[in-house]
Scaffold this active site. Structure first.
Site, PDB file in Angstrom:
ATOM      1  N   HIS A  19       1.189  -1.273   0.110  1.00 59.42           N
ATOM      2  CA  HIS A  19      -0.445  -0.115  -0.139  1.00 59.42           C
ATOM      3  C   HIS A  19       0.802   1.078   0.467  1.00 59.42           C
ATOM      4  O   HIS A  19       0.977   1.905  -0.522  1.00 59.42           O
ATOM      5  CB  HIS A  19      -1.389   0.305   1.030  1.00 59.42           C
ATOM      6  CG  HIS A  19      -1.841  -1.184   1.135  1.00 59.42           C
ATOM      7  ND1 HIS A  19      -2.162  -1.746   2.794  1.00 59.42           N
ATOM      8  CD2 HIS A  19      -2.832  -0.821   0.454  1.00 59.42           C
ATOM      9  CE1 HIS A  19      -3.158  -2.390   1.743  1.00 59.42           C
ATOM     10  NE2 HIS A  19      -4.055  -2.336   0.930  1.00 59.42           N
ATOM     11  N   LYS A  43     -15.551  -7.684   3.733  1.00 59.57           N
ATOM     12  CA  LYS A  43     -14.597  -8.363   4.886  1.00 59.57           C
ATOM     13  C   LYS A  43     -14.667  -7.958   5.956  1.00 59.57           C
ATOM     14  O   LYS A  43     -15.484  -7.672   6.324  1.00 59.57           O
ATOM     15  CB  LYS A  43     -12.906  -8.021   4.247  1.00 59.57           C
ATOM     16  CG  LYS A  43     -12.768  -7.969   3.032  1.00 59.57           C
ATOM     17  CD  LYS A  43     -11.236  -7.047   2.182  1.00 59.57           C
ATOM     18  CE  LYS A  43     -10.705  -7.232   0.896  1.00 59.57           C
ATOM     19  NZ  LYS A  43      -9.703  -6.277   0.681  1.00 59.57           N
ATOM     20  N   ARG A  96      -1.986  -5.903  -8.911  1.00 62.69           N
ATOM     21  CA  ARG A  96      -0.436  -6.571  -8.131  1.00 62.69           C
ATOM     22  C   ARG A  96      -0.622  -7.687  -9.136  1.00 62.69           C
ATOM     23  O   ARG A  96       0.447  -8.443  -9.664  1.00 62.69           O
ATOM     24  CB  ARG A  96       0.039  -7.676  -6.578  1.00 62.69           C
ATOM     25  CG  ARG A  96      -0.060  -6.438  -5.728  1.00 62.69           C
ATOM     26  CD  ARG A  96      -0.371  -7.226  -4.480  1.00 62.69           C
ATOM     27  NE  ARG A  96      -2.198  -7.364  -4.419  1.00 62.69           N
ATOM     28  CZ  ARG A  96      -3.102  -7.183  -3.170  1.00 62.69           C
ATOM     29  NH1 ARG A  96      -1.920  -7.490  -2.144  1.00 62.69           N
ATOM     30  NH2 ARG A  96      -3.937  -8.093  -3.639  1.00 62.69           N
ATOM     31  N   SER A 133      -2.865  -7.763   2.983  1.00 61.50           N
ATOM     32  CA  SER A 133      -3.235  -7.327   3.834  1.00 61.50           C
ATOM     33  C   SER A 133      -4.147  -8.962   4.312  1.00 61.50           C
ATOM     34  O   SER A 133      -3.607  -9.273   6.018  1.00 61.50           O
ATOM     35  CB  SER A 133      -4.608  -6.228   4.143  1.00 61.50           C
ATOM     36  OG  SER A 133      -4.097  -5.207   3.677  1.00 61.50           O
TER      37      SER A 133
HETATM   38  O1  PNS Z   1      -8.818  -2.872   0.368  1.00 65.17           O
HETATM   39  P1  PNS Z   1     -10.550  -3.524  -0.244  1.00 65.17           P
HETATM   40  O2  PNS Z   1     -10.654  -4.035   0.793  1.00 65.17           O
HETATM   41  O3  PNS Z   1     -10.054  -3.902  -1.678  1.00 65.17           O
HETATM   42  O4  PNS Z   1     -11.006  -2.012  -0.772  1.00 65.17           O
HETATM   43  C1  PNS Z   1     -12.459  -1.825  -1.419  1.00 65.17           C
HETATM   44  C2  PNS Z   1     -13.074  -0.546  -1.263  1.00 65.17           C
HETATM   45  C3  PNS Z   1     -13.222  -0.167   0.414  1.00 65.17           C
HETATM   46  C4  PNS Z   1     -12.110  -0.004  -1.852  1.00 65.17           C
HETATM   47  C5  PNS Z   1     -14.933  -0.689  -1.875  1.00 65.17           C
HETATM   48  O5  PNS Z   1     -15.089  -1.631  -1.201  1.00 65.17           O
HETATM   49  C6  PNS Z   1     -15.012   0.258  -1.615  1.00 65.17           C
HETATM   50  O6  PNS Z   1     -14.639   1.636  -2.804  1.00 65.17           O
HETATM   51  N1  PNS Z   1     -16.216   0.349  -0.884  1.00 65.17           N
HETATM   52  C7  PNS Z   1     -17.338   2.061  -0.882  1.00 65.17           C
HETATM   53  C8  PNS Z   1     -18.680   1.136  -0.784  1.00 65.17           C
HETATM   54  C9  PNS Z   1     -19.029   2.195  -2.715  1.00 65.17           C
HETATM   55  O7  PNS Z   1     -18.917   2.738  -2.895  1.00 65.17           O
HETATM   56  N2  PNS Z   1     -19.511   0.858  -2.834  1.00 65.17           N
HETATM   57  C10 PNS Z   1     -19.953   1.113  -4.966  1.00 65.17           C
HETATM   58  C11 PNS Z   1     -19.153   1.028  -5.518  1.00 65.17           C
HETATM   59  S1  PNS Z   1     -17.756  -0.455  -6.008  1.00 65.17           S
END
Ligand code: PNS
Length: 163
Positions: A19, A43, A96, A133
């Protein structure tokens, strides 16, 4: 001239060296970079959001990353709503592998459809390609050494909170 503002969103549970690498690269491409801790309902979390924010701040300071980085959290709804609030038109994600491409592509398209927010994919240092993570959570939970994969502040926190 318009300031170029971008957001690096994620669970950061906890922040890894992978990150940090992406955050550092992104900070060099934009005037202002928001690193945003977002709850991912898919998660099960290890750390509370406030702790993830604190560890990100410590890690960014420790690593001497650029000062145009802001750490924040968001639990009020869509990610693009946060982007609109702070005037960001770009999301940045690290890629990645092809697995990440498959996971990120639908979210990128939905975010563009929702609010014309574009997603930029950055390639991290291949040295961190295996770092995630979820791997860190698993190794730490079983008592293993995660210091090669995480910033020092995170390694120390996980060591201290081991029961
Ligand atoms: O590190 P991660 O868990 O892969 O991150 C995922 C994350 C938090 C970026 C994704 O779940 C997210 O964008 N959540 C916000 C909710 C949202 O806007 N959802 C609709 C568009 S994807």
């Amino acid at each position: 001239m318009m300031r170029r503002i971008a957001v690096v969103p994620g669970s950061f549970d906890p922040v890894t060296l992978g990150h940090l690498d992406v955050i550092d690269r992104a900070a060099g491409l934009f005037d202002e970079l928001h690193v945003l801790v977002v709850h991912n309902p898919d998660k099960s979390a290890l750390l509370p959001i406030s702790q993830r924010v604190s560890l990100l701040e410590q890690a960014i300071t420790e690593a001497g990353l650029p000062t145009n980085i802001v750490v924040a959290s968001w639990s009020m709804g869509l990610l693009v709503d946060y982007c609109m609030d702070v005037g960001a038109s770009v999301l940045v994600k690290g890629i990645r592998s092809q697995v990440d491409v498959a996971y990120e592509t639908p979210m990128a398209i939905v975010n563009r459809n929702l609010a014309a927010v574009e997603t930029v994919f950055l390639l991290p240092d291949p040295a961190n390609a295996h770092v995630s993570s979820s791997l860190v959570r698993q190794v730490a939970g079983l008592g293993g050494d995660v210091s090669p994969y995480v910033p020092r502040a995170v390694a120390q926190y996980l060591e201290r909170s081991r029961v």
